[in-house]
Design a protein around this motif. Structure first.
Motif, PDB file in Angstrom:
ATOM      1  N   GLN A 192       0.839  -1.191   0.000  1.00 51.26           N
ATOM      2  CA  GLN A 192       0.000   0.000   0.000  1.00 51.26           C
ATOM      3  C   GLN A 192       0.875   1.241   0.000  1.00 51.26           C
ATOM      4  O   GLN A 192       1.836   1.334   0.755  1.00 51.26           O
ATOM      5  CB  GLN A 192      -0.922   0.024   1.220  1.00 51.26           C
ATOM      6  CG  GLN A 192      -1.934   1.159   1.200  1.00 51.26           C
ATOM      7  CD  GLN A 192      -2.896   1.101   2.371  1.00 51.26           C
ATOM      8  OE1 GLN A 192      -2.606   0.499   3.397  1.00 51.26           O
ATOM      9  NE2 GLN A 192      -4.054   1.731   2.225  1.00 51.26           N
ATOM     10  N   VAL A 247       0.436   5.417   0.361  1.00 53.93           N
ATOM     11  CA  VAL A 247      -0.514   6.447   0.785  1.00 53.93           C
ATOM     12  C   VAL A 247       0.088   7.818   0.506  1.00 53.93           C
ATOM     13  O   VAL A 247       1.104   8.199   1.091  1.00 53.93           O
ATOM     14  CB  VAL A 247      -0.854   6.307   2.281  1.00 53.93           C
ATOM     15  CG1 VAL A 247      -1.804   7.420   2.712  1.00 53.93           C
ATOM     16  CG2 VAL A 247      -1.467   4.938   2.556  1.00 53.93           C
ATOM     17  N   TYR A 280       0.248  11.609  -7.753  1.00 54.36           N
ATOM     18  CA  TYR A 280       0.317  10.210  -7.367  1.00 54.36           C
ATOM     19  C   TYR A 280       1.772   9.781  -7.233  1.00 54.36           C
ATOM     20  O   TYR A 280       2.599  10.139  -8.070  1.00 54.36           O
ATOM     21  CB  TYR A 280      -0.324   9.320  -8.423  1.00 54.36           C
ATOM     22  CG  TYR A 280      -1.763   9.612  -8.758  1.00 54.36           C
ATOM     23  CD1 TYR A 280      -2.099  10.558  -9.722  1.00 54.36           C
ATOM     24  CD2 TYR A 280      -2.794   8.923  -8.120  1.00 54.36           C
ATOM     25  CE1 TYR A 280      -3.420  10.820 -10.039  1.00 54.36           C
ATOM     26  CE2 TYR A 280      -4.122   9.175  -8.437  1.00 54.36           C
ATOM     27  CZ  TYR A 280      -4.425  10.134  -9.401  1.00 54.36           C
ATOM     28  OH  TYR A 280      -5.742  10.385  -9.718  1.00 54.36           O
ATOM     29  N   GLN A 337      -3.194   6.634  -3.777  1.00 54.99           N
ATOM     30  CA  GLN A 337      -4.570   7.001  -4.110  1.00 54.99           C
ATOM     31  C   GLN A 337      -4.663   8.395  -4.707  1.00 54.99           C
ATOM     32  O   GLN A 337      -5.707   8.773  -5.254  1.00 54.99           O
ATOM     33  CB  GLN A 337      -5.459   6.904  -2.854  1.00 54.99           C
ATOM     34  CG  GLN A 337      -5.416   8.112  -1.926  1.00 54.99           C
ATOM     35  CD  GLN A 337      -4.124   8.233  -1.119  1.00 54.99           C
ATOM     36  OE1 GLN A 337      -3.197   7.425  -1.214  1.00 54.99           O
ATOM     37  NE2 GLN A 337      -4.060   9.271  -0.303  1.00 54.99           N
TER      38      GLN A 337
END
Length: 131
Positions: free
Chosen positions: A3, A5, A95, A123
């Motif tokens: 992930q 962020v 991004y 995201q």
């Protein structure tokens, strides 16, 4: 689970500064190239900057050269994009992205901003430069 962020976006006046962060979990960013991309409404995605594994090399698009700086904090597993002297044309969703170490596109000491080569994406964080 990997992930990324993204954070740090916001509204800023022309000439102002922002620092974007890309925090990772599930992988060690220090071993990987990191790219920053942006997409403005109605425009194609643009590669802004990248940093290779172990910080051996960096790249900046001409439109941001001299104003943006990419850096990495290995202890925090985070990559930053310091943006100074912001202009209205910098307005976009930003991004961060990285690739798998086993990727065909992975080359130690090298980075580029070909978006299709990146496997993992944040995201996005909105940056708006306006008076």
């Amino acid at each position: 689970q990997v992930q990324l962020v993204d954070s740090g976006g916001g509204l800023v006046q022309p000439g102002g500064s922002l620092r974007l962060s890309c925090a990772a979990s599930g992988l060690v960013l220090d071993y990987l190239p990191i790219g920053w991309f942006r997409q403005a409404p109605g425009k194609e995605r643009e590669g802004v900057s990248c940093i290779s594994n172990n910080d051996r090399s960096t790249y900046y698009a001409d439109s941001v050269k001299g104003r943006f700086t990419i850096s990495r904090d290995a202890a925090k597993n985070t990559v930053y994009l310091q943006m100074n002297s912001l202009k209205p044309e910098d307005t976009a969703v930003y991004y961060c992205a990285t690739m798998d170490s086993g990727s065909f596109h992975y080359t130690p000491g090298v980075c580029d901003v070909v978006g299709d080569e990146y496997d993992y994406w944040g995201q996005g964080t909105q940056v708006t430069v306006s008076s």
